[in-house]
Enzyme design. Structure first.
Site, short mmCIF file in Angstrom:
data_model
loop_
_atom_site.label_atom_id
_atom_site.label_comp_id
_atom_site.label_asym_id
_atom_site.label_seq_id
_atom_site.Cartn_x
_atom_site.Cartn_y
_atom_site.Cartn_z
N ASP A 181 -14.44 -3.29 -1.77
CA ASP A 181 -13.79 -2.26 -2.58
C ASP A 181 -14.83 -1.48 -3.38
O ASP A 181 -15.69 -2.07 -4.05
CB ASP A 181 -12.83 -2.91 -3.59
N GLU A 212 -0.03 -0.86 0.09
CA GLU A 212 0.30 -1.89 -0.89
C GLU A 212 1.61 -1.57 -1.60
O GLU A 212 1.79 -0.46 -2.13
CB GLU A 212 -0.83 -2.02 -1.93
N1 MHF Z 1 -4.06 -12.17 -7.67
C1 MHF Z 1 -3.89 -10.89 -7.35
N2 MHF Z 1 -3.12 -10.58 -6.29
C2 MHF Z 1 -2.92 -9.28 -5.94
O1 MHF Z 1 -2.20 -9.04 -4.95
C3 MHF Z 1 -3.53 -8.26 -6.73
C4 MHF Z 1 -4.34 -8.64 -7.82
N3 MHF Z 1 -4.50 -9.95 -8.11
N4 MHF Z 1 -4.96 -7.72 -8.59
C5 MHF Z 1 -4.96 -6.35 -8.19
C6 MHF Z 1 -3.70 -6.00 -7.56
C7 MHF Z 1 -2.52 -6.05 -8.51
N5 MHF Z 1 -1.46 -6.39 -7.62
C8 MHF Z 1 -0.14 -6.70 -7.98
C9 MHF Z 1 0.13 -7.27 -9.20
C10 MHF Z 1 1.42 -7.59 -9.56
C11 MHF Z 1 2.47 -7.33 -8.72
C12 MHF Z 1 3.85 -7.69 -9.13
O2 MHF Z 1 4.05 -8.29 -10.15
N6 MHF Z 1 4.88 -7.31 -8.34
C13 MHF Z 1 6.25 -7.74 -8.59
C14 MHF Z 1 7.17 -6.55 -8.78
C15 MHF Z 1 7.36 -5.62 -7.62
C16 MHF Z 1 8.55 -4.66 -7.83
O3 MHF Z 1 9.68 -5.14 -7.75
O4 MHF Z 1 8.35 -3.44 -8.08
C17 MHF Z 1 6.70 -8.63 -7.44
O5 MHF Z 1 7.59 -9.48 -7.70
O6 MHF Z 1 6.14 -8.56 -6.34
C18 MHF Z 1 2.20 -6.74 -7.49
C19 MHF Z 1 0.89 -6.43 -7.12
C20 MHF Z 1 -1.94 -6.55 -6.27
N7 MHF Z 1 -3.32 -6.91 -6.48
C1 KIV Z 2 -5.05 -6.49 -2.51
C2 KIV Z 2 -6.17 -5.84 -1.77
C3 KIV Z 2 -5.68 -4.83 -0.80
C4 KIV Z 2 -7.20 -5.27 -2.71
O1 KIV Z 2 -7.44 -4.10 -2.84
C5 KIV Z 2 -7.96 -6.24 -3.53
O2 KIV Z 2 -7.90 -7.45 -3.26
O3 KIV Z 2 -8.66 -5.79 -4.44
MG MG Z 3 -8.63 -3.67 -4.56
#
Ligand code: MHF
Ligand code: KIV
Ligand code: MG
Length: 285
Positions: A87, A186
């Site tokens: 990234d 994503e």
């Molecule tokens: N540990 C980790 N996993 C990840 O996938 C990730 C990271 N960190 N850091 C950067 C981003 C942040 N990401 C995230 C962080 C939180 C949610 C989350 O809480 N989603 C909820 C709500 C979705 C909705 O209904 O709109 C879920 O329940 O999936 C999703 C992606 C994906 N990426």
């Molecule tokens: C979740 C993936 C696609 C990413 O960008 C990351 O791990 O930083």
């Molecule tokens: Mg990333």
């Protein structure tokens, strides 16, 4: 021993064409990358999610270019036969094209990655084009783009209404046109991800984007239940409980040190009896 050949951008595209799903996992250090390569993943992403899962920040924004280079080097040393994508961190590809190329070159030359990834749509098309023309394969990233979290306002599903869905499709096409060889989708709906996947000739790699992408990516620590402290995400499947395994092992270690059950004679080293006897009396108490 014959080395497995690392995937290339051409191989990933062929996998899309032949309906062969692409498996990607993140990794940030030597042991995780070694295990990922052994497991046969098609590519490793050194994600800026390392800010969350390894460095303990609450977003990816504090992660620096030096952080990404440092971690990429350790991943590359462990996984020499795997396609490695790193990234570009926050704000390293939004200045001049010269600055973007300089930063991308550092990831390739100092980090030794085989590819870079950038978040964003049509607004970064020039950056994608410039890097691609310089010989750096670029992966795109659309939908939820965590580096823009303060603008988006939360980690939520993107492209739910028809205007936003159309924008995301147009952005995907702009990235493909600019030379991106694949795009991460994503947190978008399954239907939108499927539609974008059909409309593009480059592969889509989904995370929280449903089963109809050309490939999938998960964060290492999420997939293995290893200390990821963000709220549980519905799109994650946990394939192992590494956290419990490690916690139990550590507790047992602490207990055994305190109860003097570790180390035992088997873990210790002895002088010759004669030497020990002359110095200290009998070695055997
Ligand atoms: N540990 C980790 N996993 C990840 O996938 C990730 C990271 N960190 N850091 C950067 C981003 C942040 N990401 C995230 C962080 C939180 C949610 C989350 O809480 N989603 C909820 C709500 C979705 C909705 O209904 O709109 C879920 O329940 O999936 C999703 C992606 C994906 N990426
Ligand atoms: C979740 C993936 C696609 C990413 O960008 C990351 O791990 O930083
Ligand atoms: Mg990333």
């Amino acid at each position: 021993m014959e080395q497995r050949k690392a995937a290339t951008t051409a191989k990933l595209r062929r996998m899309k064409e032949t309906g062969n799903p692409i498996s990607v996992i993140t990794a940030y250090d030597y042991p995780s990358a070694m295990l990922a390569e052994e497991a046969g993943v098609d590519a490793i992403l050194v994600g800026d999610s390392l800010g969350n899962v390894v460095l303990g920040y609450d977003s990816t924004i504090p992660v620096t270019l030096d952080d990404m280079i440092y971690h990429t080097r350790s991943v590359v040393r462990a996984a020499q036969s795997t396609f490695i994508i790193t990234d570009m961190p926050f704000m390293t590809y939004h200045g001049s094209i010269d600055q973007t190329l300089h930063n991308a070159a550092r990831i390739m030359q100092e980090g030794l990655a085989k590819s870079i990834k950038m978040e964003g749509g049509r607004e970064i098309a020039d950056a994608v084009r410039a890097c691609t023309m310089a010989g750096i394969p670029v992966m795109g990233h659309l939908g939820l783009t965590p580096q823009s979290i303060h603008q988006i306002g939360g980690y939520k599903i993107q492209g739910k209404n028809s205007a936003q869905a159309q924008q995301l499709l147009d952005d995907a096409k702009a990235l493909e046109q600019a030379g991106a060889y694949a795009i991460v989708l994503e947190l978008v709906t399954e239907q939108l991800a499927a539609h974008i996947t059909e409309q593009l000739s480059i592969p889509t790699i989904g995370i929280g984007a449903g089963p109809r992408c050309d490939g999938q990516v998960l964060v290492f620590h999420d997939a293995l239940g290893y200390g990821s402290d963000l709220a549980p995400k519905r799109f994650v499947k946990t394939y192992a409980d590494a956290g419990s395994l490690i916690r139990n092992g550590l507790k047992q270690y602490v207990n055994e040190v305190k109860s003097r059950t570790f180390p035992t004679k088997e873990h210790a080293f002895l002088m010759e009896d004669e030497v020990a006897g002359a110095l200290y009396g009998s070695a055997k108490k």
